[in-house]
Motif scaffolding. Structure first.
Motif, PDB file in Angstrom:
ATOM      1  N   SER A 354       0.819  -1.216   0.000  1.00 25.08           N
ATOM      2  CA  SER A 354       0.000   0.000   0.000  1.00 25.08           C
ATOM      3  C   SER A 354       0.854   1.268   0.000  1.00 25.08           C
ATOM      4  O   SER A 354       0.324   2.373  -0.060  1.00 25.08           O
ATOM      5  N   GLY A 355       2.176   1.111   0.088  1.00 22.64           N
ATOM      6  CA  GLY A 355       3.061   2.271   0.068  1.00 22.64           C
ATOM      7  C   GLY A 355       3.338   2.854   1.431  1.00 22.64           C
ATOM      8  O   GLY A 355       3.900   3.944   1.535  1.00 22.64           O
ATOM      9  N   VAL A 356       2.953   2.148   2.495  1.00 20.24           N
ATOM     10  CA  VAL A 356       3.184   2.624   3.867  1.00 20.24           C
ATOM     11  C   VAL A 356       4.321   1.809   4.483  1.00 20.24           C
ATOM     12  O   VAL A 356       4.338   0.582   4.389  1.00 20.24           O
ATOM     13  N   ALA A 357       5.271   2.483   5.090  1.00 21.77           N
ATOM     14  CA  ALA A 357       6.361   1.823   5.807  1.00 21.77           C
ATOM     15  C   ALA A 357       6.006   1.751   7.282  1.00 21.77           C
ATOM     16  O   ALA A 357       5.828   2.784   7.936  1.00 21.77           O
ATOM     17  N   GLU A 358       5.852   0.537   7.811  1.00 23.91           N
ATOM     18  CA  GLU A 358       5.509   0.345   9.218  1.00 23.91           C
ATOM     19  C   GLU A 358       6.796   0.174  10.019  1.00 23.91           C
ATOM     20  O   GLU A 358       7.635  -0.661   9.690  1.00 23.91           O
ATOM     21  N   VAL A 359       6.955   0.979  11.052  1.00 25.39           N
ATOM     22  CA  VAL A 359       8.153   0.945  11.890  1.00 25.39           C
ATOM     23  C   VAL A 359       7.717   0.760  13.336  1.00 25.39           C
ATOM     24  O   VAL A 359       6.901   1.528  13.853  1.00 25.39           O
ATOM     25  N   ALA A 360       8.259  -0.264  14.003  1.00 23.74           N
ATOM     26  CA  ALA A 360       7.915  -0.534  15.402  1.00 23.74           C
ATOM     27  C   ALA A 360       9.136  -1.090  16.110  1.00 23.74           C
ATOM     28  O   ALA A 360       9.982  -1.738  15.488  1.00 23.74           O
ATOM     29  N   PRO A 361       9.277  -0.828  17.425  1.00 22.64           N
ATOM     30  CA  PRO A 361      10.388  -1.426  18.173  1.00 22.64           C
ATOM     31  C   PRO A 361      10.393  -2.944  17.993  1.00 22.64           C
ATOM     32  O   PRO A 361       9.339  -3.583  18.044  1.00 22.64           O
ATOM     33  N   TRP A 362      11.579  -3.511  17.784  1.00 26.18           N
ATOM     34  CA  TRP A 362      11.697  -4.916  17.427  1.00 26.18           C
ATOM     35  C   TRP A 362      11.088  -5.841  18.478  1.00 26.18           C
ATOM     36  O   TRP A 362      10.285  -6.714  18.165  1.00 26.18           O
ATOM     37  N   LYS A 363      11.452  -5.652  19.726  1.00 30.64           N
ATOM     38  CA  LYS A 363      10.973  -6.555  20.769  1.00 30.64           C
ATOM     39  C   LYS A 363       9.471  -6.431  20.960  1.00 30.64           C
ATOM     40  O   LYS A 363       8.767  -7.425  21.164  1.00 30.64           O
ATOM     41  N   GLU A 364       8.961  -5.189  20.864  1.00 26.16           N
ATOM     42  CA  GLU A 364       7.522  -4.984  21.021  1.00 26.16           C
ATOM     43  C   GLU A 364       6.760  -5.626  19.873  1.00 26.16           C
ATOM     44  O   GLU A 364       5.680  -6.189  20.058  1.00 26.16           O
ATOM     45  N   ALA A 365       7.319  -5.539  18.665  1.00 21.70           N
ATOM     46  CA  ALA A 365       6.626  -6.076  17.500  1.00 21.70           C
ATOM     47  C   ALA A 365       6.672  -7.595  17.440  1.00 21.70           C
ATOM     48  O   ALA A 365       5.734  -8.228  16.955  1.00 21.70           O
ATOM     49  N   MET A 366       7.755  -8.206  17.941  1.00 24.33           N
ATOM     50  CA  MET A 366       7.933  -9.644  17.776  1.00 24.33           C
ATOM     51  C   MET A 366       7.548 -10.441  19.017  1.00 24.33           C
ATOM     52  O   MET A 366       7.359 -11.659  18.940  1.00 24.33           O
ATOM     53  N   ALA A 367       7.472  -9.765  20.166  1.00 22.40           N
ATOM     54  CA  ALA A 367       7.221 -10.507  21.408  1.00 22.40           C
ATOM     55  C   ALA A 367       5.751 -10.869  21.561  1.00 22.40           C
ATOM     56  O   ALA A 367       4.870 -10.176  21.096  1.00 22.40           O
ATOM     57  N   THR A 368       5.489 -11.981  22.212  1.00 23.44           N
ATOM     58  CA  THR A 368       4.143 -12.391  22.623  1.00 23.44           C
ATOM     59  C   THR A 368       4.278 -12.986  24.017  1.00 23.44           C
ATOM     60  O   THR A 368       4.947 -14.005  24.185  1.00 23.44           O
ATOM     61  N   PRO A 369       3.708 -12.365  25.067  1.00 24.31           N
ATOM     62  CA  PRO A 369       2.823 -11.215  25.023  1.00 24.31           C
ATOM     63  C   PRO A 369       3.488  -9.945  24.510  1.00 24.31           C
ATOM     64  O   PRO A 369       4.691  -9.916  24.318  1.00 24.31           O
ATOM     65  N   ILE A 370       2.655  -8.880  24.294  1.00 22.51           N
ATOM     66  CA  ILE A 370       3.093  -7.683  23.584  1.00 22.51           C
ATOM     67  C   ILE A 370       4.327  -7.032  24.205  1.00 22.51           C
ATOM     68  O   ILE A 370       5.304  -6.766  23.548  1.00 22.51           O
ATOM     69  N   ASN A 371       4.293  -6.776  25.476  1.00 26.57           N
ATOM     70  CA  ASN A 371       5.392  -6.056  26.106  1.00 26.57           C
ATOM     71  C   ASN A 371       5.160  -6.089  27.619  1.00 26.57           C
ATOM     72  O   ASN A 371       4.078  -5.809  28.081  1.00 26.57           O
ATOM     73  N   LYS A 372       6.165  -6.415  28.351  1.00 29.17           N
ATOM     74  CA  LYS A 372       5.995  -6.499  29.807  1.00 29.17           C
ATOM     75  C   LYS A 372       5.571  -5.173  30.404  1.00 29.17           C
ATOM     76  O   LYS A 372       4.820  -5.124  31.373  1.00 29.17           O
ATOM     77  N   THR A 373       6.042  -4.051  29.810  1.00 26.65           N
ATOM     78  CA  THR A 373       5.691  -2.746  30.370  1.00 26.65           C
ATOM     79  C   THR A 373       4.232  -2.411  30.134  1.00 26.65           C
ATOM     80  O   THR A 373       3.679  -1.549  30.800  1.00 26.65           O
ATOM     81  N   ALA A 374       3.587  -3.083  29.162  1.00 28.77           N
ATOM     82  CA  ALA A 374       2.190  -2.779  28.884  1.00 28.77           C
ATOM     83  C   ALA A 374       1.260  -3.525  29.824  1.00 28.77           C
ATOM     84  O   ALA A 374       0.099  -3.168  29.958  1.00 28.77           O
TER      85      ALA A 374
END
Length: 484
Positions: A354-374
């Motif tokens: 679609s022409g959009v570049a998605e940028v996210a912190p690596w650990k937040e994007a790849m971890a499951t659960p989402i993030n311990k801080t959340a």
């Protein structure tokens, strides 16, 4: 006699329809003169209907586009333009790579209710903007079309330009990606210093400062033979070309990601993330060539430059040339290497069709659960995601009723949904999504996400919501469906 003129660029087509000069009727002319304009159309990418209007619309368009381009190239925004009636076409900057073009209805008073309701707005990338600039430039270069159309565009006074030469140099280079306009190049060159020219001292053979004939025409057979037992001295090459920059070693780029310490400060990670997003958006000129998601693991140094990356999927491995990563890569000095002790921030970067570049912190994007801080846990079960997606979809469609969709490009949002289907919060994920949030269902659903993502104590799911021009909606799990 009706005449059409067309000025076509990859991202813009300017189409004019008018009448020929009656005094020239009957004369054979392969390209007759258009002296009266009937209608003007500006076709832009992603627009079902072109921007249209008469003479006032065309004059406002060329004036607004030319002035705005001059502002970008000069970096000066407080020009003392002659006081004229308000322009029907206006341009303003959204961010470093997006620009908003607004067209007021002809005859409407600026600032009135009818003008606010009927004004059309189009979001352009920098490359699309300068294709529009080039189309305007081609129109002015065409002497057989509206010769009475003029543009009062003058070089900036030196008192205004003084101190902004560095800005001009920096901004003229990226703008040149999508522009070949002689007029705009002249504006940029105006602020550059005049080069020094050294008068040559040897104009004809025999002049006092010219080398003697015996110095310049020695026979190759006159070279003395090297003494016995000695090595001949190699003759230096006069026209050796500099060695090209070596291609990066994939193994070395991946090693940066595994061997470098990690930046852990949340604010610094977020600042570097936004900076990386802006760099990519400004340098990505091959968006149309991407036909599937290209996923990369990218490392960024404290200075904001990319120092390493690795392809995550097969498509990314074979299509790196369709991304700006190599262009943005920070090569170490020749013969040197990057200190392994320098920390980096790691991100997941996805170049989408679609022409959009998605940028996210690596650990937040790849971890499951989402993030311990959340806090809480992220719902990843496909059956539960499917049910929550349906509930989210119903809420969005219910709140779309009665809403107009003035946006001209896709709006991308990250939406967190509670386990009962209620929307927790949302976050715009591309520049147009920030600009039009009040024209979307999210103005009444949920709340804007906190800068750090917010703290949750309950299970939740994360979805990607894309609102398209015309009212279509696409919803999918933020991390995709889990393999069965």
């Amino acid at each position: 006699m009706t005449i059409q003129r067309q000025y076509r660029l990859p991202n813009c087509t300017l189409l004019l329809e008018g009448l020929g000069d009656l005094s020239m009727m009957g004369q054979s002319d392969a390209r007759p003169l258009m002296s009266v304009l009937i209608n003007a159309e500006c076709h832009l990418p992603g627009q079902e209907k072109p921007l249209t209007g008469g003479r006032d619309f065309l004059e406002s368009l060329v004036t607004a586009v030319s002035r705005y381009a001059q502002e970008i190239l000069s970096g000066v925004h407080d020009f003392n333009y002659p006081k004229q009636h308000p322009l029907l076409v206006q341009l303003e900057r959204v961010d470093s790579n997006y620009h908003r073009l607004s067209v007021l209805p002809e005859g409407a008073t600026p600032g009135s209710g009818i003008a606010a309701q009927l004004t059309r707005q189009v979001t352009l990338t920098t490359v699309q903007l300068f294709d529009l600039v080039e189309a305007v430039d081609q129109l002015f270069a065409d002497t057989q079309t509206l010769p009475d159309l003029s543009l009062n565009l003058k070089p900036l006074p030196r008192r205004v330009v003084r101190g902004s030469s560095e800005v001009v140099a920096k901004q003229a280079v990226p703008a040149a990606i999508g522009i070949s306009s002689v007029a705009l190049a002249a504006i940029a060159i105006f602020a550059l210093p005049v080069p020094k020219v050294t008068q040559p001292t040897c104009l004809r053979p025999g002049d006092r400062d010219c080398p003697t004939t015996t110095d310049t025409q020695t026979s190759p057979t006159a070279s003395p033979s090297p003494a016995a037992g000695s090595s001949p001295t190699p003759t230096p090459q006069a026209n050796t070309s500099p060695s090209p920059t070596p291609a990066p070693n994939p193994a070395a780029l991946e090693a940066v990601l595994t061997n470098s310490p990690e930046i852990t400060d949340a604010r610094e990670i977020q600042a570097l993330q936004e900076n990386l997003r802006k760099q990519i958006n400004a340098a990505w000129t091959t968006r149309d060539a991407v036909t599937q998601d290209l996923v990369y693991h990218v490392g960024v140094g404290k200075n904001g430059k990319i120092v390493g990356y690795k392809a995550v999927n097969q498509a990314a491995l074979t299509n790196t040339d369709k991304t700006p990563l190599l262009t943005l890569l920070d090569f170490p000095a020749q013969g040197g290497s990057r200190p392994a002790s320098e920390p980096i921030a790691e991100y997941k970067v996805v170049f989408t069709p679609s022409g959009v570049a998605e940028v996210a912190p690596w650990k937040e994007a790849m971890a499951t659960p989402i993030n311990k801080t959340a806090g809480g846990t992220e719902i990843t079960d496909n059956a539960r995601l499917e049910k929550l997606l349906e509930q989210l979809q119903n809420q969005i469609f219910d709140n779309l009723k009665g809403l107009k969709s003035p946006y001209e490009s896709e709006l991308v949002y990250r939406v967190r949904v509670n386990q009962d289907g209620s929307i927790i919060d949302y976050k715009p994920d591309n520049p147009p999504a920030y600009n039009y949030v009040q024209e979307t269902p999210f103005r009444t659903l949920g709340r804007p996400a906190d800068e750090g993502g917010g703290t949750l104590d309950t299970p939740h799911a994360i979805f990607k919501v894309v609102l398209k021009p015309g009212g279509a909606v696409e919803i999918s799990p933020w991390r995709g469906w889990q393999p069965e």
